[in-house]
Design a protein around this motif. Structure first.
Motif, PDB file in Angstrom:
ATOM      1  N   VAL A  41       0.807  -1.215   0.000  1.00 14.03           N
ATOM      2  CA  VAL A  41       0.000   0.000   0.000  1.00 14.03           C
ATOM      3  C   VAL A  41       0.845   1.272   0.000  1.00 14.03           C
ATOM      4  N   CYS A  42       1.893   1.275   0.812  1.00  7.85           N
ATOM      5  CA  CYS A  42       2.641   2.520   1.041  1.00  7.85           C
ATOM      6  C   CYS A  42       4.083   2.490   0.551  1.00  7.85           C
ATOM      7  N   GLY A  43       4.621   1.302   0.255  1.00  9.09           N
ATOM      8  CA  GLY A  43       5.995   1.209  -0.208  1.00  9.09           C
ATOM      9  C   GLY A  43       6.980   0.891   0.898  1.00  9.09           C
ATOM     10  N   TYR A  44       8.118   0.383   0.476  1.00  9.48           N
ATOM     11  CA  TYR A  44       9.158  -0.046   1.416  1.00  9.48           C
ATOM     12  C   TYR A  44       9.738   1.119   2.204  1.00  9.48           C
ATOM     13  N   GLU A  45       9.940   2.237   1.541  1.00 12.93           N
ATOM     14  CA  GLU A  45      10.635   3.356   2.193  1.00 12.93           C
ATOM     15  C   GLU A  45       9.892   3.868   3.412  1.00 12.93           C
ATOM     16  N   SER A  46       8.551   3.814   3.381  1.00 17.46           N
ATOM     17  CA  SER A  46       7.784   4.339   4.513  1.00 17.46           C
ATOM     18  C   SER A  46       7.609   3.327   5.640  1.00 17.46           C
ATOM     19  N   LEU A  47       8.010   2.091   5.397  1.00 17.22           N
ATOM     20  CA  LEU A  47       7.891   1.061   6.425  1.00 17.22           C
ATOM     21  C   LEU A  47       8.914   1.307   7.525  1.00 17.22           C
ATOM     22  N   THR A  48       8.472   1.233   8.775  1.00 12.49           N
ATOM     23  CA  THR A  48       9.377   1.360   9.919  1.00 12.49           C
ATOM     24  C   THR A  48       9.093   0.258  10.928  1.00 12.49           C
ATOM     25  N   MET A  49      10.094  -0.097  11.689  1.00 18.50           N
ATOM     26  CA  MET A  49       9.909  -1.086  12.747  1.00 18.50           C
ATOM     27  C   MET A  49       8.899  -0.560  13.764  1.00 18.50           C
ATOM     28  N   GLU A  50       8.938   0.757  14.018  1.00 14.28           N
ATOM     29  CA  GLU A  50       7.992   1.359  14.951  1.00 14.28           C
ATOM     30  C   GLU A  50       6.562   1.219  14.441  1.00 14.28           C
ATOM     31  N   GLY A  51       6.381   1.416  13.130  1.00 17.35           N
ATOM     32  CA  GLY A  51       5.051   1.296  12.556  1.00 17.35           C
ATOM     33  C   GLY A  51       4.519  -0.123  12.630  1.00 17.35           C
ATOM     34  N   VAL A  52       5.388  -1.100  12.371  1.00 18.49           N
ATOM     35  CA  VAL A  52       4.982  -2.500  12.465  1.00 18.49           C
ATOM     36  C   VAL A  52       4.607  -2.836  13.907  1.00 18.49           C
ATOM     37  N   ALA A  53       5.414  -2.363  14.846  1.00 29.33           N
ATOM     38  CA  ALA A  53       5.124  -2.616  16.264  1.00 29.33           C
ATOM     39  C   ALA A  53       3.772  -2.036  16.651  1.00 29.33           C
ATOM     40  N   SER A  54       3.499  -0.814  16.174  1.00 30.27           N
ATOM     41  CA  SER A  54       2.235  -0.167  16.512  1.00 30.27           C
ATOM     42  C   SER A  54       1.047  -0.898  15.905  1.00 30.27           C
ATOM     43  N   SER A  55       1.163  -1.279  14.634  1.00 33.06           N
ATOM     44  CA  SER A  55       0.024  -1.917  13.958  1.00 33.06           C
ATOM     45  C   SER A  55      -0.252  -3.325  14.463  1.00 33.06           C
TER      46      SER A  55
END
Length: 205
Positions: free
Chosen positions: A38-52
């Motif tokens: 949906v958003c691309g690799y560059e916008s992916l963060t470990m923090e975002g994965v943890a939150s989701s």
């Protein structure tokens, strides 16, 4: 077993991974790949994965250490040959069936993910190999098996010059059509492509 063997790298990894169930691990992988699509690799963060996924960042970092390692693990965990099981009895029939199968997953499962990974794949060797392991090599291997069966049945000569380009043709058009026409290579498009381009090149009908 010596204490050194017990405390070796494999046992340390096993100990670290034992704290997360396979089901929970798959939740992380699904979240990672969905975000990339949906958003691309560059916008992916470990923090975002943890939150989701409602876990702590330290859990992810203990398990995978870096974003490329997490993405590579997610890709490999979702390795699933889509051409597996295709065997119609003829090479032409197999290629038509492969076109239909590819059309069913070309959008979400293939093209979107390739587009989302983008430039990162060329910069990280581990990520590039994981992509090949998950999306490229399984499909190429299945196509090679179809071709070999056709050769064994005497449908086509083993040295036919077009044979080596079949994987590039089928897998390449999946990636190229969105760039050229702004549309995914769906089942109808791929079937027509096989009928108009691939089969004539092989001298098959």
């Amino acid at each position: 077993m010596t204490s050194q063997a017990a405390d070796g790298p494999d046992s340390v990894v096993a100990s670290r991974r034992s704290k997360i169930t396979p089901e929970r691990e798959q939740e992380f992988y699904d979240a990672v790949l969905d975000h990339i699509r949906v958003c691309g690799y560059e916008s992916l963060t470990m923090e975002g994965v943890a939150s989701s996924t409602r876990c702590s960042k330290s859990t992810l970092y203990r398990q995978w250490r870096t974003k490329p390692q997490l993405v590579a693990a997610a890709l490999r965990a979702n390795r699933c040959p889509r051409f597996s099981g295709i065997d119609t009895g003829t090479l032409a029939g197999d290629l038509r069936a492969a076109a239909r199968a590819a059309g069913e997953w070309s959008g979400r499962d293939s093209t979107q993910l390739l587009q989302g990974l983008g430039h990162a794949v060329t910069q990280d060797r581990e990520l590039q190999q994981a992509l090949r392991d998950a999306l490229v090599e399984p499909e190429v291997a299945e196509l090679r098996e179809m071709i070999q069966r056709g050769v064994d049945r005497g449908e086509i000569a083993a040295d036919h010059p077009a044979l080596e380009f079949i994987p590039a043709q089928l897998l390449g058009v999946l990636r190229v059509r969105p760039l050229l026409e702004g549309q995914y290579a769906d089942e109808a498009y791929l079937t027509e492509f096989v009928e108009a381009v691939v089969l004539p090149a092989l001298g098959l009908t």
